[in-house]
Design a protein around this motif. Structure first.
Motif, mmCIF file in Angstrom:
data_model
loop_
_atom_site.group_PDB
_atom_site.id
_atom_site.type_symbol
_atom_site.label_atom_id
_atom_site.label_comp_id
_atom_site.label_asym_id
_atom_site.label_seq_id
_atom_site.Cartn_x
_atom_site.Cartn_y
_atom_site.Cartn_z
ATOM 1 N N UNK A 224 0.791 -1.257 -0.045
ATOM 2 C CA UNK A 224 0.152 0.011 0.032
ATOM 3 C C UNK A 224 0.725 1.410 0.015
ATOM 4 N N UNK A 225 1.909 1.295 0.834
ATOM 5 C CA UNK A 225 2.771 2.324 0.749
ATOM 6 C C UNK A 225 3.438 2.767 -0.560
ATOM 7 N N UNK A 226 3.825 1.632 -1.327
ATOM 8 C CA UNK A 226 4.491 1.781 -2.572
ATOM 9 C C UNK A 226 3.290 2.189 -3.637
ATOM 10 N N UNK A 227 2.292 1.870 -3.435
ATOM 11 C CA UNK A 227 1.101 1.847 -4.322
ATOM 12 C C UNK A 227 0.530 3.631 -4.148
ATOM 13 N N UNK B 148 2.760 6.012 -3.116
ATOM 14 C CA UNK B 148 3.659 6.949 -3.661
ATOM 15 C C UNK B 148 3.687 6.915 -5.155
ATOM 16 N N UNK B 149 3.206 5.997 -5.799
ATOM 17 C CA UNK B 149 3.093 6.009 -7.283
ATOM 18 C C UNK B 149 1.988 6.968 -7.326
ATOM 19 N N UNK B 150 1.010 6.728 -6.960
ATOM 20 C CA UNK B 150 -0.232 7.739 -7.239
ATOM 21 C C UNK B 150 0.112 9.113 -6.806
ATOM 22 N N UNK B 151 0.821 9.292 -5.766
ATOM 23 C CA UNK B 151 0.869 10.450 -5.515
ATOM 24 C C UNK B 151 2.079 11.308 -6.153
ATOM 25 N N UNK B 152 2.763 10.586 -7.046
ATOM 26 C CA UNK B 152 3.860 11.095 -7.868
ATOM 27 C C UNK B 152 3.180 11.574 -9.078
ATOM 28 N N UNK B 153 1.820 11.184 -9.439
ATOM 29 C CA UNK B 153 1.177 11.634 -10.535
ATOM 30 C C UNK B 153 0.646 12.979 -10.525
ATOM 31 N N UNK B 154 1.039 13.874 -11.504
ATOM 32 C CA UNK B 154 0.425 15.350 -11.503
ATOM 33 C C UNK B 154 -0.770 15.396 -12.269
ATOM 34 N N UNK B 155 -1.242 14.571 -13.134
ATOM 35 C CA UNK B 155 -2.453 14.780 -14.087
ATOM 36 C C UNK B 155 -3.214 13.403 -14.224
ATOM 37 N N UNK B 156 -4.200 13.474 -15.012
ATOM 38 C CA UNK B 156 -5.047 12.099 -15.397
ATOM 39 C C UNK B 156 -4.053 11.355 -16.070
ATOM 40 N N UNK B 157 -3.279 11.713 -17.224
ATOM 41 C CA UNK B 157 -2.231 11.017 -17.950
ATOM 42 C C UNK B 157 -1.046 10.281 -16.834
ATOM 43 N N UNK C 116 2.089 0.473 -11.657
ATOM 44 C CA UNK C 116 1.915 -0.500 -10.466
ATOM 45 C C UNK C 116 1.596 -1.943 -11.032
ATOM 46 N N UNK C 117 0.851 -2.271 -11.987
ATOM 47 C CA UNK C 117 0.744 -3.547 -12.708
ATOM 48 C C UNK C 117 1.686 -3.981 -13.218
ATOM 49 N N UNK C 118 2.618 -3.426 -14.163
ATOM 50 C CA UNK C 118 3.669 -3.869 -15.029
ATOM 51 C C UNK C 118 4.728 -4.013 -14.133
ATOM 52 N N UNK C 119 5.220 -3.106 -13.330
ATOM 53 C CA UNK C 119 6.339 -3.242 -12.488
ATOM 54 C C UNK C 119 6.294 -3.700 -11.179
ATOM 55 N N UNK C 120 5.253 -3.392 -10.537
ATOM 56 C CA UNK C 120 5.021 -3.720 -8.949
ATOM 57 C C UNK C 120 4.388 -5.032 -8.903
ATOM 58 N N UNK C 121 3.356 -5.428 -9.446
ATOM 59 C CA UNK C 121 2.749 -6.442 -9.473
ATOM 60 C C UNK C 121 3.496 -7.700 -10.416
ATOM 61 N N UNK C 122 3.607 -7.293 -11.431
ATOM 62 C CA UNK C 122 4.096 -8.458 -12.214
ATOM 63 C C UNK C 122 5.712 -8.665 -12.218
#
Length: 190
Positions: A79-82, A84-93, A102-108
């Motif tokens: 959850x902490x990593x998740x 951090x990833x989402x907090x680093x996004x500045x817009x919808x893209x 999250x899917x390709x690097x963290x989960x997979x």
């Protein structure tokens, strides 16, 4: 003659290993990743943590207490990593790309974490005490997603992440990264 108080952090006047409990929890996660929950025992965890077997009952009330501590640590770390990833996004893209990461690097990217996730899911399916761990994990994931998406979209993205992790764990075919980005784009299309 009165007994002298014991120094803080000591047991019978000897200094305790201040990291022992944490080492036991980390060792438990490694044993679960290697042997599954059913193959996890106090003896295996103690050996992996390089602690005496008696330390297990000093720090934990039983195997269930140890498993809950270990799997809570695991879910909290994810959850902490998740977040951090989402907090680093500045817009919808950027948020869409964070979900893809999250899917390709963290989960997979980590078979160990896939195994640990599925061990936790199995316990949570049967035991409400473990379900509280997965519920807290999902709530944190959705809250992080809701920084960028409406609640319904966040819930769908969270389900996509979990669903793709299950497919990744059980499917012998390699998943195409384009498929992940396509799914995210479809779910987040306005």
């Amino acid at each position: 003659m009165s007994e002298q108080p014991r120094p803080v952090g000591s047991r019978l006047g000897r200094r305790n290993d201040p990291d022992r409990r944490d080492r036991i929890i980390d060792a438990c996660l490694e044993v679960i990743a290697h042997s599954g929950v059913t193959g996890t025992s106090h003896r295996k965890v103690a050996a992996r943590a390089c602690v005496p077997l008696g330390a297990m009952t000093y720090y934990f009330d039983g195997m269930d207490d140890l498993l809950q501590a270990a799997l809570t640590r695991f879910a909290t770390g994810i959850s902490d990593r998740f977040e951090r990833r989402m907090a680093g996004a500045s817009d919808a893209d950027g948020a869409r790309e964070a979900v893809a990461a999250i899917i390709l690097d963290d989960v997979f990217g980590d078979d160990r974490e896939l195994v640990l996730s599925h061990e936790l899911y199995t316990l949570a399916a049967r035991d409400p005490a473990y379900r509280s761990i997965t519920t807290a994990w999902m709530e944190r994931s959705r809250a992080a997603l809701e920084r960028h998406f409406d609640p319904e979209t966040a819930r769908l993205l969270d389900a996509l992440i979990e669903g793709l992790s299950i497919h990744r764990a059980l499917d012998s075919r390699t998943r195409d990264p384009h498929e992940v980005r396509t799914a995210i784009a479809r779910i987040t299309a306005s």
